[in-house]
Design an enzyme around this catalytic site. Structure first.
Site, PDB file in Angstrom:
ATOM      1  N   GLU A  43     -28.288  39.120  35.799  1.00 50.94           N
ATOM      2  CA  GLU A  43     -29.664  38.873  36.220  1.00 50.94           C
ATOM      3  C   GLU A  43     -29.695  38.249  37.620  1.00 50.94           C
ATOM      4  OE1 GLU A  43     -33.038  35.532  35.496  1.00 50.94           O
ATOM      5  OE2 GLU A  43     -31.603  35.902  33.887  1.00 50.94           O
ATOM      6  N   ASP A  47     -31.385  40.253  40.775  1.00 51.08           N
ATOM      7  CA  ASP A  47     -32.496  39.697  41.539  1.00 51.08           C
ATOM      8  C   ASP A  47     -32.276  39.907  43.032  1.00 51.08           C
ATOM      9  OD1 ASP A  47     -34.917  37.814  41.814  1.00 51.08           O
ATOM     10  OD2 ASP A  47     -33.381  36.740  42.936  1.00 51.08           O
ATOM     11  N   ASP A 116     -36.071  39.772  33.002  1.00 50.65           N
ATOM     12  CA  ASP A 116     -34.682  39.400  33.297  1.00 50.65           C
ATOM     13  C   ASP A 116     -33.726  40.546  32.977  1.00 50.65           C
ATOM     14  OD1 ASP A 116     -35.611  36.939  34.038  1.00 50.65           O
ATOM     15  OD2 ASP A 116     -34.968  35.893  32.218  1.00 50.65           O
ATOM     16  N   GLU A 119     -33.638  43.211  35.726  1.00 51.82           N
ATOM     17  CA  GLU A 119     -32.783  42.803  36.843  1.00 51.82           C
ATOM     18  C   GLU A 119     -31.309  42.944  36.474  1.00 51.82           C
ATOM     19  OE1 GLU A 119     -35.580  39.532  39.155  1.00 51.82           O
ATOM     20  OE2 GLU A 119     -34.191  38.830  37.615  1.00 51.82           O
TER      21      GLU A 119
END
Length: 224
Positions: A43, A47, A116, A119
């Site tokens: 995650e 991002d 989440d 990502e």
């Protein structure tokens, strides 16, 4: 997971990366003795991958936007709400590996968990197939969808709704010029609020110019 790969348009060489991306910390904690790891590290990476690809896209496609507008636009594209839409398009909830308690508590539909996981999946694709593979998915499910929303948005109506939050507001569109041959004429329109110009736009028709002027005005009013 093969159906998820078909939805993504990407087949993993290392399927364990995708499995890791779908593993919530609640499941990892319950299966720690098996050496199970959560998707939190993926995650973190995802991002950054998403942010970089989005920033690159905005920088290249909007050469006239200032830094502040670029930052706000990127934030809107990569926000939780946007990623939840992606998760729904992928049907991601049904693939998540959740702990018993989290699963019983509706974790598959929890926005933060879904966002989440999106990502994390993007990071898994990046690690497995490189930035080009991740970029294709981001382009299809985030950037292209947002571009379509922007094309379909009625900015004149949105501007009217915005200014009507206060009574006595008067909007007026003015054709201020035109240029070019008849078959490719460009119109310029300004929009005034209570006699003061708050936006200008150009277009191949008066209607298109008014929409672009309204769009500029919304940006001026929301981010003065």
């Amino acid at each position: 997971m093969r159906h998820l790969e078909e939805t993504l348009g990407y087949t993993f060489h290392d399927r364990s990366l995708l499995e890791n991306a779908l593993t919530h910390s609640s499941y990892a904690n319950e299966n720690r003795f098996k050496g199970c790891q959560s998707n939190e590290r993926l995650e973190f990476l995802g991002d950054s991958v998403l942010g970089m690809v989005t920033a690159d896209y905005l920088f290249r496609t909007h050469p006239d936007l200032p830094e502040g507008d670029l930052t706000r636009t990127r934030a809107a594209l990569v926000c939780e709400e946007s990623l939840v839409e992606v998760a729904k398009a992928w049907g991601l909830g049904e693939y998540l590996r959740l702990g018993k308690g989290e699963n019983a508590g509706g974790g598959r539909r929890r926005p933060s968990i879904q966002a989440d996981a999106v990502e994390a999946v993007l990071a898994a694709v990046y690690l497995d197939g490189g930035i080009g593979s991740a970029r294709k998915i981001i382009q299809k499910y985030i950037l292209d969808r947002e571009s379509e929303k922007a094309r379909n948005r009625d900015y004149k109506t949105a501007l009217q709704e915005l200014v009507q939050r206060e009574s006595g507001q008067v909007l007026q569109y003015r054709l201020t010029g035109s240029s070019g041959p008849d078959h490719a004429k460009i119109f310029t329109v300004e929009v005034d609020l209570n006699g003061a110009t708050i936006g200008q736009g150009e277009g191949h028709s008066k209607k298109e110019a008014e929409q672009n002027a309204a769009r500029a005005a919304i940006g001026h009013l929301e981010h003065p």
